[in-house]
Scaffold this active site. Structure first.
Site, mmCIF file in Angstrom:
data_model
loop_
_atom_site.group_PDB
_atom_site.id
_atom_site.type_symbol
_atom_site.label_atom_id
_atom_site.label_comp_id
_atom_site.label_asym_id
_atom_site.label_seq_id
_atom_site.Cartn_x
_atom_site.Cartn_y
_atom_site.Cartn_z
ATOM 1 N N ILE A 196 41.232 38.396 56.478
ATOM 2 C CA ILE A 196 41.758 37.985 57.720
ATOM 3 C C ILE A 196 42.985 39.165 58.301
ATOM 4 O O ILE A 196 43.150 39.479 59.438
ATOM 5 C CB ILE A 196 42.482 36.586 58.056
ATOM 6 C CG1 ILE A 196 41.016 35.644 57.676
ATOM 7 C CG2 ILE A 196 43.227 36.179 59.039
ATOM 8 C CD1 ILE A 196 40.310 35.595 58.760
ATOM 9 N N LEU A 243 41.293 42.198 59.522
ATOM 10 C CA LEU A 243 40.535 41.909 60.771
ATOM 11 C C LEU A 243 41.523 41.785 61.933
ATOM 12 O O LEU A 243 41.427 42.315 62.903
ATOM 13 C CB LEU A 243 39.925 40.347 60.761
ATOM 14 C CG LEU A 243 39.299 40.247 62.027
ATOM 15 C CD1 LEU A 243 38.076 41.060 62.611
ATOM 16 C CD2 LEU A 243 38.717 38.840 62.060
ATOM 17 N N HIS A 244 42.677 41.206 61.574
ATOM 18 C CA HIS A 244 43.989 41.246 62.728
ATOM 19 C C HIS A 244 44.400 42.655 62.986
ATOM 20 O O HIS A 244 44.584 43.033 64.140
ATOM 21 C CB HIS A 244 45.200 40.480 61.956
ATOM 22 C CG HIS A 244 46.461 40.650 62.750
ATOM 23 N ND1 HIS A 244 46.448 39.981 64.060
ATOM 24 C CD2 HIS A 244 47.633 41.040 62.433
ATOM 25 C CE1 HIS A 244 47.510 40.127 64.442
ATOM 26 N NE2 HIS A 244 48.235 40.965 63.656
ATOM 27 N N ARG A 245 44.550 43.513 62.067
ATOM 28 C CA ARG A 245 44.830 44.902 62.275
ATOM 29 C C ARG A 245 43.918 45.674 63.039
ATOM 30 O O ARG A 245 44.277 46.294 64.087
ATOM 31 C CB ARG A 245 45.008 45.650 60.986
ATOM 32 C CG ARG A 245 46.490 45.220 60.087
ATOM 33 C CD ARG A 245 46.855 46.060 59.054
ATOM 34 N NE ARG A 245 47.370 45.303 57.921
ATOM 35 C CZ ARG A 245 47.083 45.197 56.920
ATOM 36 N NH1 ARG A 245 45.908 45.881 56.414
ATOM 37 N NH2 ARG A 245 47.347 44.376 55.923
#
Length: 183
Positions: free
Chosen positions: A25, A28-30
């Site tokens: 996560i 993925l956020h980055r």
């Protein structure tokens, strides 16, 4: 949201499932921030007391293919299996997957003072630590790149629905409005 891709974390003696899912996560956020992407949602098909071992990405064929072409999984490829981008099955249900935040006593005190409802002394006396809302939801633990603080991102899977609701997702792939297919 007619396509999906599953990423399953593999058992590892050095890192638990929740740690590996948290790392996924975080990465993925980055990449969603980099890509300025608002059309990719996530869900956790194995969710129970924890989020389970599978992260499911939802989106269009083009958006998921673009995401997977980046090197966002670098460093985690040995710890997970990435499935192919596939078509969502017919006759599935839908649900929201959103962030849920607890109402901490300190935040209640700060808000009451900022709004002018209470003075600092009154807020300390009237809003005790027992007024904190405890969440019993699965979460990922993330480290902020800007503040270096650790935070828990509690994730709530909404009720099942028959109809899809369109909308945008935040940079974690979560939305309180937009639904993702559930199967």
């Amino acid at each position: 949201m007619n396509f999906y891709c599953d990423i399953k974390v593999l058992p590892d003696p050095e890192a638990s499932e929740p740690v590996l899912i948290s790392n996924l996560i975080s990465k993925l956020h980055r990449v969603l921030v980099q890509l300025k992407e608002h059309n990719i949602g996530i869900s956790f098909p194995q969710v129970q007391k924890t989020l389970g071992n599978t992260l499911r990405l939802h989106g269009t064929n083009a958006s998921l293919s673009t995401l997977l072409e980046t090197q966002w999984l670098k460093g985690l490829r040995d710890y997970c299996v990435v499935g192919a981008v596939s078509v969502v099955p017919d006759n599935c249900k839908y649900r929201t997957v959103k962030r849920k935040q607890s109402k901490s006593a300190s935040n209640k005190r700060k808000r009451s003072i900022a709004k002018g409802w209470l003075s600092a002394e009154e807020a300390t006396l009237k809003i005790g630590d027992d007024q904190q809302t405890m969440l019993h939801l699965p979460f990922v633990q993330l480290n902020s790149l800007s503040t270096r603080q650790t935070m828990k991102l509690f994730i709530e899977h909404g009720k099942l629905r028959d109809e899809e609701t369109e909308g945008q997702f935040n940079r974690y792939g979560l939305s309180s409005v937009a639904t993702v297919p559930w199967f």
